[in-house]
Write an enzyme that holds these catalytic residues in place. Structure first.
Site, PDB file in Angstrom:
ATOM      1  N   ARG A   1      -0.342  -5.186  -7.133  1.00 54.04           N
ATOM      2  CA  ARG A   1      -1.183  -4.557  -6.121  1.00 54.04           C
ATOM      3  C   ARG A   1      -2.626  -4.539  -6.617  1.00 54.04           C
ATOM      4  O   ARG A   1      -2.896  -4.066  -7.722  1.00 54.04           O
ATOM      5  CB  ARG A   1      -0.665  -3.126  -5.910  1.00 54.04           C
ATOM      6  CG  ARG A   1      -1.028  -2.546  -4.582  1.00 54.04           C
ATOM      7  CD  ARG A   1      -0.211  -1.295  -4.357  1.00 54.04           C
ATOM      8  NE  ARG A   1       1.089  -1.620  -3.826  1.00 54.04           N
ATOM      9  CZ  ARG A   1       1.356  -1.685  -2.515  1.00 54.04           C
ATOM     10  NH1 ARG A   1       0.425  -1.401  -1.650  1.00 54.04           N
ATOM     11  NH2 ARG A   1       2.548  -2.005  -2.097  1.00 54.04           N
TER      12      ARG A   1
ATOM     13  N   THR B   1      -8.346  -2.990  -3.481  1.00 53.73           N
ATOM     14  CA  THR B   1      -8.005  -3.080  -2.051  1.00 53.73           C
ATOM     15  C   THR B   1      -6.630  -2.475  -1.750  1.00 53.73           C
ATOM     16  O   THR B   1      -6.300  -2.234  -0.601  1.00 53.73           O
ATOM     17  CB  THR B   1      -7.969  -4.558  -1.603  1.00 53.73           C
ATOM     18  OG1 THR B   1      -6.896  -5.201  -2.323  1.00 53.73           O
ATOM     19  CG2 THR B   1      -9.271  -5.267  -1.910  1.00 53.73           C
TER      20      THR B   1
ATOM     21  N   ASP C   1      12.795   3.112 -16.640  1.00 46.86           N
ATOM     22  CA  ASP C   1      12.192   1.830 -16.258  1.00 46.86           C
ATOM     23  C   ASP C   1      13.214   0.712 -16.477  1.00 46.86           C
ATOM     24  O   ASP C   1      13.561   0.388 -17.617  1.00 46.86           O
ATOM     25  CB  ASP C   1      10.929   1.576 -17.089  1.00 46.86           C
ATOM     26  CG  ASP C   1      10.190   0.340 -16.597  1.00 46.86           C
ATOM     27  OD1 ASP C   1      10.784  -0.760 -16.584  1.00 46.86           O
ATOM     28  OD2 ASP C   1       9.027   0.464 -16.197  1.00 46.86           O
TER      29      ASP C   1
ATOM     30  N   ASP D   1      12.046  -2.322 -18.660  1.00 38.90           N
ATOM     31  CA  ASP D   1      11.993  -2.012 -20.098  1.00 38.90           C
ATOM     32  C   ASP D   1      13.393  -1.921 -20.683  1.00 38.90           C
ATOM     33  O   ASP D   1      13.620  -2.371 -21.813  1.00 38.90           O
ATOM     34  CB  ASP D   1      11.257  -0.679 -20.318  1.00 38.90           C
ATOM     35  CG  ASP D   1       9.754  -0.837 -20.271  1.00 38.90           C
ATOM     36  OD1 ASP D   1       9.268  -1.989 -20.371  1.00 38.90           O
ATOM     37  OD2 ASP D   1       9.054   0.183 -20.131  1.00 38.90           O
TER      38      ASP D   1
HETATM   39  N1  URA Z   1      11.090   1.123 -11.259  1.00 43.09           N
HETATM   40  C1  URA Z   1      11.923   1.451 -12.272  1.00 43.09           C
HETATM   41  O1  URA Z   1      12.243   0.634 -13.116  1.00 43.09           O
HETATM   42  N2  URA Z   1      12.391   2.725 -12.312  1.00 43.09           N
HETATM   43  C2  URA Z   1      12.072   3.658 -11.396  1.00 43.09           C
HETATM   44  O2  URA Z   1      12.549   4.787 -11.475  1.00 43.09           O
HETATM   45  C3  URA Z   1      11.199   3.275 -10.350  1.00 43.09           C
HETATM   46  C4  URA Z   1      10.718   2.007 -10.315  1.00 43.09           C
END
Ligand code: URA
Length: 212
Positions: free
Chosen positions: A107, A111, A203, A206
């Protein structure tokens, strides 16, 4: 399994069990990858249940017979970079001949408009069933933008598969693309102020790639 118009929310105990293991912060990278793979395969089994079949003639050790096989429908798996990559091998275990596209979005900070930084889709994309995958449907922003781009490139017949969705993201995606069938492993409670899904799993990228 809860099925409403173009939304499937899985309730299968195997999927729920594996998602619970994924959520556990003690689950390490190797186990996490395997679980994502297995969940993608279990979800893919249902998501591909309407693949057309045609009778072909084969010969068993006993006699000749006509027997159903997947018809020539072309399939493309399109992970949204980068966490979506973790779901590809589970889907390919079901349909090894599927082609794989890739889409990466970011993103623009000024903008706020979605920018495609990478998009490579197999031809002819307009004739393929396209399974877009991303483990986490959080705000829905990248799923909506990725599917916008795939449609601009000619994609027509699109399904979206995720492992965990937030209600906000599910609603946004369904509103923006009501023609897209959405498959959700588990619908979680909400997003937090940092746009993480709660309770979620952290995440996903990760945890799949062992980065932090
Ligand atoms: N992306 C992720 O990896 N975890 C989340 O909780 C939200 C977006």
């Amino acid at each position: 399994m809860i099925k409403s118009e173009n939304i499937v929310i899985f309730e299968h105990p195997l999927i729920q069990h594996k998602i619970s293991l994924l959520r556990d912060k003690a689950t390490g990278t190797n186990e996490f990858r395997k679980l994502v793979d297995e969940i993608a395969m279990l979800e893919g089994f249902e998501a591909l249940s309407d693949l057309p079949v045609e009778d072909v003639e084969i010969e068993t050790p006993i006699e000749k017979c006509k027997t159903p096989m997947i018809a020539g429908r072309k399939l493309a798996v399109v992970p949204i970079l980068r966490a979506g990559l973790g779901m590809v091998s589970g889907i390919l275990a079901l349909v090894p001949n599927a082609k794989v596209g890739h889409i990466g979005m970011y993103r623009d900070e000024e903008t706020h408009q979605p920018q495609e930084y990478y998009c490579k889709l197999p031809d002819p994309i307009e004739e393929r069933l396209i399974v877009v995958c991303d483990p986490m449907l959080a705000t829905g922003g990248s799923a909506v933008d990725a599917i916008d781009q795939i449609k601009k490139h000619g994609g027509k017949n699109i399904k979206f598969m995720c492992i965990i969705a937030a209600p906000e993201g599910l609603e946004k995606l369904h509103k923006a693309h009501p023609d897209v069938q959405i498959y959700v492993g588990h619908l979680d409670r909400q997003l937090n102020e940092d746009a993480y899904i709660c309770p979620g799993l952290g995440d996903a990228g990760d945890r799949i790639f062992g980065t932090k």
